[in-house]
Write an enzyme that holds these catalytic residues in place. Sequence first.
Site, PDB file in Angstrom:
ATOM      1  N   GLU A 114       0.843  -1.196   0.000  1.00  0.00           N
ATOM      2  CA  GLU A 114       0.000   0.000   0.000  1.00  0.00           C
ATOM      3  C   GLU A 114       0.875   1.240   0.000  1.00  0.00           C
ATOM      4  O   GLU A 114       2.090   1.172   0.175  1.00  0.00           O
ATOM      5  CB  GLU A 114      -0.969  -0.003   1.190  1.00  0.00           C
ATOM      6  CG  GLU A 114      -2.043  -1.079   1.079  1.00  0.00           C
ATOM      7  CD  GLU A 114      -3.150  -0.923   2.109  1.00  0.00           C
ATOM      8  OE1 GLU A 114      -3.175   0.101   2.823  1.00  0.00           O
ATOM      9  OE2 GLU A 114      -3.995  -1.835   2.208  1.00  0.00           O
ATOM     10  N   HIS A 231      -8.864  10.389   2.106  1.00  0.00           N
ATOM     11  CA  HIS A 231      -8.493   9.226   1.308  1.00  0.00           C
ATOM     12  C   HIS A 231      -8.613   9.588  -0.161  1.00  0.00           C
ATOM     13  O   HIS A 231      -9.608  10.192  -0.579  1.00  0.00           O
ATOM     14  CB  HIS A 231      -9.397   8.038   1.638  1.00  0.00           C
ATOM     15  CG  HIS A 231      -8.836   6.721   1.195  1.00  0.00           C
ATOM     16  ND1 HIS A 231      -8.774   6.354  -0.129  1.00  0.00           N
ATOM     17  CD2 HIS A 231      -8.298   5.692   1.895  1.00  0.00           C
ATOM     18  CE1 HIS A 231      -8.232   5.153  -0.217  1.00  0.00           C
ATOM     19  NE2 HIS A 231      -7.925   4.738   0.995  1.00  0.00           N
ATOM     20  N   ARG A 277      -0.828   9.453   1.189  1.00  0.00           N
ATOM     21  CA  ARG A 277      -2.219   9.751   0.851  1.00  0.00           C
ATOM     22  C   ARG A 277      -2.491  11.236   0.659  1.00  0.00           C
ATOM     23  O   ARG A 277      -3.301  11.627  -0.186  1.00  0.00           O
ATOM     24  CB  ARG A 277      -3.139   9.195   1.942  1.00  0.00           C
ATOM     25  CG  ARG A 277      -3.265   7.686   1.884  1.00  0.00           C
ATOM     26  CD  ARG A 277      -4.197   7.164   2.951  1.00  0.00           C
ATOM     27  NE  ARG A 277      -4.388   5.724   2.808  1.00  0.00           N
ATOM     28  CZ  ARG A 277      -5.129   4.977   3.618  1.00  0.00           C
ATOM     29  NH1 ARG A 277      -5.739   5.557   4.649  1.00  0.00           N
ATOM     30  NH2 ARG A 277      -5.258   3.695   3.423  1.00  0.00           N
ATOM     31  N   HIS A 335     -11.536  10.770   5.629  1.00  0.00           N
ATOM     32  CA  HIS A 335     -11.546   9.337   5.911  1.00  0.00           C
ATOM     33  C   HIS A 335     -11.074   8.989   7.314  1.00  0.00           C
ATOM     34  O   HIS A 335     -11.635   8.129   7.978  1.00  0.00           O
ATOM     35  CB  HIS A 335     -10.655   8.638   4.885  1.00  0.00           C
ATOM     36  CG  HIS A 335     -10.501   7.169   5.096  1.00  0.00           C
ATOM     37  ND1 HIS A 335     -11.571   6.298   5.054  1.00  0.00           N
ATOM     38  CD2 HIS A 335      -9.401   6.409   5.342  1.00  0.00           C
ATOM     39  CE1 HIS A 335     -11.142   5.058   5.260  1.00  0.00           C
ATOM     40  NE2 HIS A 335      -9.831   5.100   5.460  1.00  0.00           N
ATOM     41  N   ARG A 370      -1.535   9.624   8.456  1.00  0.00           N
ATOM     42  CA  ARG A 370      -1.422   8.209   8.818  1.00  0.00           C
ATOM     43  C   ARG A 370      -0.901   7.361   7.656  1.00  0.00           C
ATOM     44  O   ARG A 370      -1.355   7.475   6.526  1.00  0.00           O
ATOM     45  CB  ARG A 370      -2.792   7.674   9.252  1.00  0.00           C
ATOM     46  CG  ARG A 370      -2.819   6.171   9.473  1.00  0.00           C
ATOM     47  CD  ARG A 370      -4.167   5.717   9.979  1.00  0.00           C
ATOM     48  NE  ARG A 370      -5.247   5.893   9.032  1.00  0.00           N
ATOM     49  CZ  ARG A 370      -5.602   4.998   8.102  1.00  0.00           C
ATOM     50  NH1 ARG A 370      -4.912   3.879   7.983  1.00  0.00           N
ATOM     51  NH2 ARG A 370      -6.623   5.235   7.311  1.00  0.00           N
TER      52      ARG A 370
END
Length: 576
Positions: A114, A231, A277, A335, A370
């Site tokens: 990811e 997100h 992100r 998100h 994050r």
Amino acid sequence: MEVIRVDCLIIGAGIGGLFCALKLESTGSVAVLSKGTVLQSATALAQGGIAAAVAPGDSPALHAQDTLYAGDGACLPSAVEILVSEGPLRVRELADLGVPFDTHPDGTFRLAMEGAHGRARVIPAGGDGTGRAVAEVLIDAVRKLPQIEIIEETEALDLLLHRGRCVGALTVTGVGEFRLFVAKRAVVLATGGYARIFQATTSGEFGAGDGLAMAYRAGARLADMEFVQFHPTALDSGEDPLCLISEAVRGHGAALLTGDGDRFMARRHTLADLAPRDVVARAIFEQQLQGRRVFLDTTSVGDSFRERFPSVYRTCLQRSIDPVHELPPVTPAAHFTMGGVLTDLDGATNVPGLFACGEVACTGVHGANRLASNSLLEGLVFARRVAQSVSGRRSRLADSADPDPRALETISDRFHMRPPRAAPDSPNRSRFLEAADRLRQCMWRNVGLIRNKDGLLKAKDILNEISTTIPDGPTSLRNMVLVARLVTEASLLREESRGSHYRSDFQHAAPFWKHRRIIFEKGSVFHESFTGGEHCTESIGGGPGAGRRDYCGPHTGTQDRGRRPDEPLRRGFGRH
């Protein structure tokens, strides 16, 4: 009013609340409150997996490096070290409980890649159904323990304080019955985040920051409120909430492109579609501002899409999109929230008797942004630490003041002065929905992915206006306004761009703000350096939004995200 006494009260039934309850099984009676049904938590919606360094060639040190990189100079290193070192043990505990993690024929975890991870270390369960799989196993395990009770359809309205200590909470059931829960040993907040205060969000109705508002009113410190993660890839369907397309889809080769085929991320970051992100979300948003719609080329994943991402596949099909052969439209959406109730490394707040874990807490793990799939891991690691801390304080907590019946009667009378929640068909309910929608639109337009002073001041004015027109009844709107004002105030004070917080009028990261957090505490705000012990305080008087004084300090600098050794220094968020 009914009074229910327990040893420990946990407010919230996601991964943090449930795992904490499980670890408190030998501590006495435990009540776990769920605002809705127990499977309506954000945990059950989590797709990608749980990040942990369990593969050969990986290590907690490498996981920490990626976490710090994504956090952009705002992570607490000691908290990150705890997360990555204890994380693999907690994941194996889940596997032992029966969570059906995806594995290879030899029994090893099937790992996914990811964004911003240097290695494949994300452990899925059921492809993209990790959160639900974890939630179901934890619910089953907790319900087997007679000393723990899960109480659904029960909303906490305010925390109960007695002689300076948090000793319980006022609650209301779905049918409007008030109850007081009194906890002898500890109250644990595990209520989730506040992404719901934004118009475009993947968060359901229970993610509007109720736990943070209750904690603030009780005197708890809140920190990092300006750091909200958007997100990059929610399905652009116009729904509320929006459906998520897991970052793991891009980890398996899907790429972002505009309607005319421009794969713009290759020009924006060395990691292209797997950049942090905040970088990806802003890049998409900027394309949208230019009138372009953005799509995710999932066709490159091929026929394996159905097997690897069954939830996303079903979600797309239900909206007449076949992701094996067609390109789903995507949009950024609020998100996850890095800010929350400030805790120490054992989940304790500055209010005696009050603990927090999961998204509602600010442990310092996530910093300004994050790292993908660190959220479920944080819930596990710090829920266990909360339980250990509560269990280890037996002698001190046992001697704490327990409200006597007369004190409870006084508290009960005071709370009965509060109006009940508005009925679904009442005029107040309609006014509440209208005001909440206006608040969410205001936050999306003025305090969203790209911020500036003018927009933030406009948001303050709108929020102040809404606060004067809140109808009697629904307390959740009061909570939304409070949390929105704190986010806006923190965004004004942090005059730089860092991680998820981007100011178009301060486009660079400022050295002054690195390793420095903004903290709110009942009518005052101060910033604190958390690599040393220093802090300085500037009162804003009268609570959030009542006034503001600018902090002195340099507001220019370069953007350096703790880059990897092979990456060049990147100057300015808007040019990489």
